[in-house]
Design an enzyme around this catalytic site. Sequence first.
Site, PDB file in Angstrom:
ATOM      1  NE  ARG A  83      31.950  -6.054 -17.909  1.00 25.33           N
ATOM      2  CZ  ARG A  83      31.279  -5.055 -17.317  1.00 25.33           C
ATOM      3  NH1 ARG A  83      30.022  -4.827 -17.648  1.00 25.33           N
ATOM      4  NH2 ARG A  83      31.851  -4.308 -16.405  1.00 25.33           N
ATOM      5  CE  LYS A  84      37.556  -0.195 -21.903  1.00 25.64           C
ATOM      6  NZ  LYS A  84      38.822   0.515 -22.179  1.00 25.64           N
ATOM      7  CB  THR A  85      29.909  -4.739 -25.861  1.00 30.50           C
ATOM      8  OG1 THR A  85      29.382  -4.948 -24.544  1.00 30.50           O
ATOM      9  CG2 THR A  85      31.013  -5.761 -26.108  1.00 30.50           C
TER      10      THR A  85
END
Length: 306
Positions: free
Chosen positions: A138-140
């Site tokens: 989820r490191k977007t």
Amino acid sequence: MSRLAALLPTTFSRTIEDWLAEDIPSFDYGGYVVGNDEKVATLFCKSQGVLAGVPFFDQVFRHTGCTVTWSIEEGAEIIPLNGKVAVAEVRGPARRILMGERLALNILARCSGVASRARRLRTLADTLGFTGVIAGTRKTTPGFRLVEKYGMEVGGADTHRMDLSTMVMLKDNHIWATGSITNAVKSARSVAGFSVKIEVECQSEQEAYEAIDAGADIVMLDNFTPEALRLAVSNVKTRCLSSHSGVLIEASGGITEETAALFMLSGIDIISFGTMTQSVPHVDFSLKIAREASEPASSANGVCDF
């Protein structure tokens, strides 16, 4: 169009419209310069990579009143010869082509970059015989998650959880705030029910045992060295396999494309990579309108009439 385009929500069209509005908040001065004559622009790829982001590119130009014809399918590996390769053509009024040019290229470059890294990691896993899941995280980029997660899909990687509503992931802060892994899992299960999986981030074997006993579906062994990971996986599987056979083990934390092979170990079900979206190299694209024939000079002797 790729079958994966069917995954996209109807709201992505509105997102594209908002991005166009961000780029043209008032007057379009450059559009005034080029006018509305019909033109053809060629999309060139100038660096190696996997083509991804076609539905977004198409939607940009659908909003600007242009049409796009692709000569290469999404998901294909592009290897430019002689510096560049033609990928698609965009047709429409000149100002409307340029209206969408930069937004469409930005989306395509980043989405293709994510897909390229995902493809390389999946290919590496296949080469090494690793059968586990290769996933993103989820490191977007805020506001750009849909594009980046789509790129993972095109590249052959798993998207992991899409957002906070998709799966419960209990990290150190959740555990510290509730007092223990057991408390955190119990609290999560009371509201998540049977249909939402619970994953727990563990810093040691003992934390993994507690998470499994508390009812976690997935145990993340976080920031382990390859040697420590190999031992921990063996111990966890030996101790818990008979009574908790459905529990998955995930390796994560600081794993890069360069070190990935060291973590592709037997017994690992999932490897997740923050680097699938962080600092990922973009694929280089450009859009060029067909050049008009040069007009003759108005005065052969260099004298101008006013």
